[in-house]
Design a protein around this motif. Structure first.
Motif, PDB file in Angstrom:
ATOM      1  N   CYS A  81      37.431  20.482  -8.245  1.00 28.52           N
ATOM      2  CA  CYS A  81      37.306  19.023  -8.122  1.00 28.52           C
ATOM      3  C   CYS A  81      37.702  18.385  -9.445  1.00 28.52           C
ATOM      4  O   CYS A  81      37.494  18.968 -10.505  1.00 28.52           O
ATOM      5  CB  CYS A  81      35.848  18.631  -7.870  1.00 28.52           C
TER       6      CYS A  81
ATOM      7  N   THR B  36      21.414  17.638   0.482  1.00 28.46           N
ATOM      8  CA  THR B  36      22.743  17.215   0.932  1.00 28.46           C
ATOM      9  C   THR B  36      22.731  15.990   1.848  1.00 28.46           C
ATOM     10  O   THR B  36      23.725  15.268   1.916  1.00 28.46           O
ATOM     11  CB  THR B  36      23.465  18.363   1.667  1.00 28.46           C
ATOM     12  N   ASP B  58      29.534  12.319  -0.179  1.00 25.27           N
ATOM     13  CA  ASP B  58      30.272  13.171   0.749  1.00 25.27           C
ATOM     14  C   ASP B  58      29.964  14.621   0.405  1.00 25.27           C
ATOM     15  O   ASP B  58      30.623  15.221  -0.448  1.00 25.27           O
ATOM     16  CB  ASP B  58      31.783  12.893   0.642  1.00 25.27           C
ATOM     17  N   PRO B  59      28.951  15.215   1.065  1.00 17.87           N
ATOM     18  CA  PRO B  59      28.444  16.520   0.636  1.00 17.87           C
ATOM     19  C   PRO B  59      29.242  17.694   1.166  1.00 17.87           C
ATOM     20  O   PRO B  59      28.690  18.631   1.733  1.00 17.87           O
ATOM     21  CB  PRO B  59      27.013  16.511   1.195  1.00 17.87           C
ATOM     22  N   ARG B  60      30.549  17.626   1.010  1.00 18.03           N
ATOM     23  CA  ARG B  60      31.415  18.735   1.394  1.00 18.03           C
ATOM     24  C   ARG B  60      32.133  19.221   0.139  1.00 18.03           C
ATOM     25  O   ARG B  60      32.266  18.484  -0.822  1.00 18.03           O
ATOM     26  CB  ARG B  60      32.456  18.273   2.412  1.00 18.03           C
ATOM     27  N   PRO B  61      32.602  20.483   0.154  1.00 19.65           N
ATOM     28  CA  PRO B  61      33.361  20.944  -1.017  1.00 19.65           C
ATOM     29  C   PRO B  61      34.534  20.002  -1.268  1.00 19.65           C
ATOM     30  O   PRO B  61      35.322  19.729  -0.358  1.00 19.65           O
ATOM     31  CB  PRO B  61      33.843  22.333  -0.592  1.00 19.65           C
ATOM     32  N   GLY B  63      34.052  16.875  -2.062  1.00 17.64           N
ATOM     33  CA  GLY B  63      33.534  15.515  -1.929  1.00 17.64           C
ATOM     34  C   GLY B  63      32.906  15.028  -3.216  1.00 17.64           C
ATOM     35  O   GLY B  63      32.761  15.784  -4.173  1.00 17.64           O
ATOM     36  N   GLN B  84      30.999  23.266  -4.507  1.00 19.31           N
ATOM     37  CA  GLN B  84      30.725  24.292  -3.486  1.00 19.31           C
ATOM     38  C   GLN B  84      29.498  23.867  -2.706  1.00 19.31           C
ATOM     39  O   GLN B  84      28.510  23.418  -3.305  1.00 19.31           O
ATOM     40  CB  GLN B  84      30.480  25.648  -4.157  1.00 19.31           C
ATOM     41  N   VAL B  85      29.566  23.952  -1.386  1.00 14.08           N
ATOM     42  CA  VAL B  85      28.430  23.567  -0.547  1.00 14.08           C
ATOM     43  C   VAL B  85      28.271  24.649   0.516  1.00 14.08           C
ATOM     44  O   VAL B  85      29.059  24.728   1.466  1.00 14.08           O
ATOM     45  CB  VAL B  85      28.662  22.189   0.117  1.00 14.08           C
ATOM     46  N   ARG B  86      27.283  25.489   0.335  1.00 13.74           N
ATOM     47  CA  ARG B  86      27.015  26.619   1.224  1.00 13.74           C
ATOM     48  C   ARG B  86      25.540  26.583   1.522  1.00 13.74           C
ATOM     49  O   ARG B  86      24.757  26.100   0.695  1.00 13.74           O
ATOM     50  CB  ARG B  86      27.408  27.910   0.490  1.00 13.74           C
ATOM     51  N   GLN B  92      27.615  21.513  -8.164  1.00 11.75           N
ATOM     52  CA  GLN B  92      28.136  20.158  -8.310  1.00 11.75           C
ATOM     53  C   GLN B  92      28.168  19.772  -9.771  1.00 11.75           C
ATOM     54  O   GLN B  92      27.472  20.351 -10.607  1.00 11.75           O
ATOM     55  CB  GLN B  92      27.280  19.170  -7.504  1.00 11.75           C
TER      56      GLN B  92
END
Lengths: 160, 160
Positions: A81, B36, B58-61, B63, B84-86, B92
């Motif tokens: 990002c 998230t 926007d809680p996506r990779p 975002g 990264q959002v897993r 973040q």
């Protein structure tokens, strides 16, 4: 006047970071464009034998990026990002997809040295000394050198 | 069974990071949602006296996010990117706009301890020990504690 073609790559003694310093025959604006314009970026980044394909690239604060390279039939991916995008300073995250839980925080600053000469400072911050040292030992230096040599040629050709 | 309501906040001895550990009476999925979902997040994060207003989220990779808080007529902003959002791990970036060139890399992991008990590990990586120590000395601990206490109550109320 030639730019200093030596890339200095150092392991910070106190924090788990790699510091790269390299001078270019360029203005700060040219280095900024070289790092943010995806068409330009793809023309110089990385080893000569592994030209990248940009998959997506939004160089604004909050945007994201990804590119892939290929070597001997194997595809390698990189993504992250853009956290901060300012003419003198870019901060972005960086993951090599071969190690999907690894992430570095990259800070690039462009320091003017005078008439069309700029010093690039690139800091890659890892979250452990082990990760930092493994990255340094991975052979990354030749890819960095080859990339900057391609950028020197693009600058000399008036392409940036 | 009560969750451990003590928040452990430690300065890493080797790298410029703050490590926070806190147990919750929750599943990992609930902690993931709490971090998230912007409506949920805004209900617990930070000091009780400074409820945040989510500006974008926007809680996506790839975002990005931003929220503001207000205290005694002064607005404070915070923003970053989701790298990264897993379900078990979020990475973040984080900037407090009062120090716009400061940036931390936050890694959150959710470790199940068994039946509806999960340990949150939160690592905030700074690029210098000075920045890390200044952050620790800034009074951030009470805001962290108050936030987690609000999250405890939301979990107990079945709101997550």
């Amino acid at each position: 006047m030639n730019s200093n073609k030596e890339t200095a790559i150092e392991a910070d003694a106190k924090v788990p970071a790699i510091r790269i310093t390299r001078d270019f025959a360029a203005t700060p604006e040219q280095l900024f464009r070289a790092h943010t314009d995806p068409v330009l970026f793809a023309r110089w980044i990385g080893p000569d034998a592994m030209p990248p394909r940009i998959v997506y690239w939004d160089p604004r604060p909050g945007g994201s990026w990804r590119y892939v390279t290929e070597h001997e039939g194997v595809e390698y991916g990189f993504h992250g990002c853009f956290h901060q995008v300012r003419p003198d300073r870019i901060v972005q995250t960086f993951t090599f997809e071969g190690q999907p839980d690894g992430v570095a925080l990259e800070t690039l600053t462009f320091e003017t040295l005078g008439e069309r000469r700029t010093r690039l400072h690139a800091q890659s911050l890892c979250d452990s000394f082990e990760a930092r040292d493994a990255w340094l030992a991975s052979g990354m230096e030749s890819g960095v050198d080859q990339g900057y040599a391609k950028l020197d040629r693009l600058l000399a050709d008036g392409a940036v």
